[in-house]
Scaffold this motif. Sequence first.
Motif, PDB file in Angstrom:
ATOM      1  N   GLY B  28       0.820  -1.216   0.000  1.00 41.17           N
ATOM      2  CA  GLY B  28       0.000   0.000   0.000  1.00 41.17           C
ATOM      3  C   GLY B  28       0.853   1.266   0.000  1.00 41.17           C
ATOM      4  O   GLY B  28       0.543   2.241  -0.700  1.00 41.17           O
ATOM      5  N   VAL B  29       1.938   1.245   0.760  1.00 42.38           N
ATOM      6  CA  VAL B  29       2.821   2.417   0.826  1.00 42.38           C
ATOM      7  C   VAL B  29       3.449   2.683  -0.547  1.00 42.38           C
ATOM      8  O   VAL B  29       3.478   3.826  -1.024  1.00 42.38           O
ATOM      9  N   ARG B  31       2.400   1.857  -3.489  1.00 45.68           N
ATOM     10  CA  ARG B  31       1.392   2.417  -4.412  1.00 45.68           C
ATOM     11  C   ARG B  31       1.198   3.906  -4.154  1.00 45.68           C
ATOM     12  O   ARG B  31       1.131   4.710  -5.079  1.00 45.68           O
ATOM     13  N   HIS B  32       1.077   4.245  -2.868  1.00 48.50           N
ATOM     14  CA  HIS B  32       0.795   5.650  -2.546  1.00 48.50           C
ATOM     15  C   HIS B  32       1.954   6.563  -2.932  1.00 48.50           C
ATOM     16  O   HIS B  32       1.739   7.686  -3.412  1.00 48.50           O
ATOM     17  N   SER B  35       2.103   8.419  -6.149  1.00 49.67           N
ATOM     18  CA  SER B  35       1.315   9.655  -6.312  1.00 49.67           C
ATOM     19  C   SER B  35       2.117  10.887  -5.875  1.00 49.67           C
ATOM     20  O   SER B  35       1.770  12.013  -6.219  1.00 49.67           O
ATOM     21  N   HIS B  36       3.194  10.666  -5.114  1.00 50.25           N
ATOM     22  CA  HIS B  36       4.119  11.760  -4.770  1.00 50.25           C
ATOM     23  C   HIS B  36       5.298  11.802  -5.747  1.00 50.25           C
ATOM     24  O   HIS B  36       6.288  12.485  -5.473  1.00 50.25           O
ATOM     25  N   ILE B 111       3.114   7.185   8.319  1.00 52.42           N
ATOM     26  CA  ILE B 111       2.240   6.824   7.200  1.00 52.42           C
ATOM     27  C   ILE B 111       1.243   5.788   7.712  1.00 52.42           C
ATOM     28  O   ILE B 111       1.646   4.806   8.342  1.00 52.42           O
ATOM     29  N   ALA B 113      -1.292   2.974   6.543  1.00 58.26           N
ATOM     30  CA  ALA B 113      -1.427   2.196   5.303  1.00 58.26           C
ATOM     31  C   ALA B 113      -2.342   1.000   5.495  1.00 58.26           C
ATOM     32  O   ALA B 113      -2.554   0.521   6.615  1.00 58.26           O
ATOM     33  N   ASP B 117      -3.514   1.035  -0.213  1.00 55.99           N
ATOM     34  CA  ASP B 117      -3.108   2.432  -0.356  1.00 55.99           C
ATOM     35  C   ASP B 117      -2.542   2.912   0.970  1.00 55.99           C
ATOM     36  O   ASP B 117      -2.441   2.134   1.932  1.00 55.99           O
ATOM     37  N   ALA B 118      -2.209   4.159   1.034  1.00 60.09           N
ATOM     38  CA  ALA B 118      -1.632   4.716   2.266  1.00 60.09           C
ATOM     39  C   ALA B 118      -1.793   6.224   2.241  1.00 60.09           C
ATOM     40  O   ALA B 118      -2.198   6.807   1.226  1.00 60.09           O
ATOM     41  N   GLU B 119      -1.465   6.839   3.370  1.00 65.81           N
ATOM     42  CA  GLU B 119      -1.523   8.296   3.456  1.00 65.81           C
ATOM     43  C   GLU B 119      -0.399   8.778   4.377  1.00 65.81           C
ATOM     44  O   GLU B 119      -0.147   8.172   5.433  1.00 65.81           O
TER      45      GLU B 119
END
Lengths: 163, 163
Positions: B28-29, B31-32, B35-36, B111, B113, B117-119
């Motif tokens: 998940g990390v 993948r996220h 996006s950065h 993070i 996760a 996905d993750a945030e």
Amino acid sequence: MSTVYLLFTLEGMPDDLQMKPGQLLARGVCRHLVSHDFVTVEELTPAPGLRVDIMALGPRGEVWIVECKSCRTDFTSDGKWHNYLEWCDRYFWAVDEAFPTDLLPDGTGLIIADQYDAEIIRMAPETKLAGARRKVMVQKFARHAALRWHAVRDPGFSVSWGL
Amino acid sequence: MSTVYLLFTLEGMPDDLQMKPGQLLARGVCRHLVSHDFVTVEELTPAPGLRVDIMALGPRGEVWIVECKSCRTDFTSDGKWHNYLEWCDRYFWAVDEAFPTDLLPDGTGLIIADQYDAEIIRMAPETKLAGARRKVMVQKFARHAALRWHAVRDPGFSVSWGL
């Protein structure tokens, strides 16, 4: 770790029967370069409009570019190769045994390859990249390889290759 | 290019059912982080005896390390994490929603996760790597990713991962 059997779909992952002659040469070259401690990617884009057959990265950050030519026409129709010189420390041609190597320009390296292996016949002269450009190329190489490896280890991940 | 179905064996390529909780968080990390605009590899070895869960490489050569902890015990039994700080610009923990985040030390990123996905909840403080070490890390990252991607695009190629 255990051996896991994996079945998946990957866009553009050719097998022997579907690979073009130039791609088979590239396979042999990439295998061989590992014996020189160089790692490789294929079809990297150093700049818009340019795409090199093989970029190889050496143990001390050396950047080599190898263009694979399957026949005389494949070589003579290539009007872009001069543009690759400024993106590497050394530039090579890779051809098969039947290729008329007299055609190839001076000041370039020569690799004779088949689909299984290759040999460096003539080392390319070195024109060292400036530090800033080397940094750019190593970064491009890393991103190219990592995105593709990511898509393999996580088939649920999708990404555009537009780097 | 056409879609090709490929069946092969790869050491250590887990699927969902065989992945451990920490590996699912890592998925998940990774993948996220795309996006950065960060690309990633897993289980990279910055120095002998150290292996990071995730190394991420940013668009300007930024180096982030993310350690994934699936539970309290997974965190408290980790005696090595301090050693990772000197190999990155920013250091993060990745945990799931149920993790007691009060345990995590100050001066690190957080993070949250799951396997999809993750945030980034808390950006890690930046301690910039010296140029020479950054160069080493980007080079290690590139070689790690390229060798694994090579083994996928040429299943007949075998290589030791000992980099």
